[in-house]
Design an enzyme around this catalytic site. Structure first.
Site, PDB file in Angstrom:
ATOM      1  N   GLU A 293     -10.827  11.203   5.447  1.00 24.13           N
ATOM      2  CA  GLU A 293     -10.687   9.999   4.633  1.00 24.13           C
ATOM      3  C   GLU A 293     -11.699   8.926   5.023  1.00 24.13           C
ATOM      4  OE1 GLU A 293      -7.243   6.708   3.446  1.00 24.13           O
ATOM      5  OE2 GLU A 293      -7.160   7.731   5.388  1.00 24.13           O
TER       6      GLU A 293
ATOM      7  N   GLU B 112       0.342   3.977  -0.556  1.00 27.05           N
ATOM      8  CA  GLU B 112       0.173   3.518   0.820  1.00 27.05           C
ATOM      9  C   GLU B 112      -0.115   2.019   0.821  1.00 27.05           C
ATOM     10  OE1 GLU B 112      -1.959   5.270   4.818  1.00 27.05           O
ATOM     11  OE2 GLU B 112      -3.257   4.714   3.141  1.00 27.05           O
TER      12      GLU B 112
END
Length: 275
Positions: A143, A246
């Site tokens: 990521e 998130e």
């Protein structure tokens, strides 16, 4: 249709962690993700998933000593043994939770090193981890994280992540495309989605409002439009991944605050179970 997963590390902060599974299911989520499962026994987490009809779609491999500032081990020369131990542990949890994806955090570039000097360590570690993960059908995600929130992080751009995947050369290593981080570093989100989703190398998407990282209907990003873009592109290329929520609820730890902020979710036509 895109499917949303509740990130239990951030949502429902007014509840004990193990009670967040039930809350997410009650609000209509079919899947969950979280940062780290290791403070709990795997069978205990598996029982919460089963009891609430939830699928575990993502969690992170051990990052090192989080409290002491570690943000992953993959790029750290000299930490290879600890990295491998962490991957082995995360794969055991993935098996117990029937989780198909593990995010492997890259880590902060250590002092005295540059990004190019630690790149070989990162690539070597990911190749080893990918081989181990493939044995049980697990995908590893990398990521790009913005350097405003995490200064010194090894990976921060989408193009770099895709270049690293090509260099690693493992079919089970994919990109975790966090649109919050991407907006802060690069912007041009709709074009990035159109560019990268059809490659087949984006395994997971995450969302949060920018800049406060609250609900996706708050801030500078028009997520209603981006959900339409994702739906369009996914329909063309066959992408069936999850979108992880998130974000930090704007109501903080106020009782019921997460649920009260889910107007964007309850109005969405994108709520659907795993096909």
């Amino acid at each position: 249709m895109p499917k949303f997963a509740a990130n239990l590390s951030m949502l429902y902060p007014d509840l004990d962690f193990l009670d967040r599974f039930e809350a997410a299911a009650r609000d209509g989520f079919k899947a969950v993700e979280f940062l780290f499962p290791y403070a709990y026994r795997a069978h205990e987490l598996a029982a919460r998933l089963k009891a609430n009809g939830l699928q575990q779609v993502l969690f992170n491999a051990p990052p090192g000593d989080w409290e002491q500032g570690d943000r992953g081990l993959a790029c750290l020369p000299g930490a290879e043994v600890k990295f491998r131990e962490g991957i082995t542990k995360s794969l055991a949890y993935a098996q117990a939770l029937a989780c198909p994806r593990i995010h492997v955090m890259a880590g902060l570039v250590p002092g005295g090193h540059g990004r190019d000097t630690v790149r070989p360590t990162y690539v070597s570690n990911l190749r080893w981890a990918a081989t181990e993960a493939a044995k049980q059908g697990v995908k590893l995600l990398i990521e790009p994280i913005n350097t405003r929130d995490m200064p010194g992080y090894f990976l921060s751009h989408q193009a770099d992540a895709h270049e690293l995947i090509a260099e690693i050369g493992a079919t089970n290593v994919e990109v975790q495309m966090d649109l919050y981080h991407c907006q802060i570093v690069e912007g041009d989100l709709a074009q990035k989605i159109r560019q990268y989703l059809p490659t087949g190398r984006v395994g997971h998407i995450q969302i949060a409002g920018v800049p406060q990282r609250h609900e996706p209907d708050k801030g500078e990003v028009n997520y209603a439009y981006l959900f339409d873009v994702i739906d369009e592109v996914a329909g063309q290329c066959g992408w069936t991944g999850w979108i992880g929520c998130e974000y930090r609820p704007a109501r903080g730890s106020q009782p019921g605050g997460t649920s009260a902020g889910l107007g964007w979710f309850s109005r969405s036509s994108f709520i659907s179970p795993e096909p």
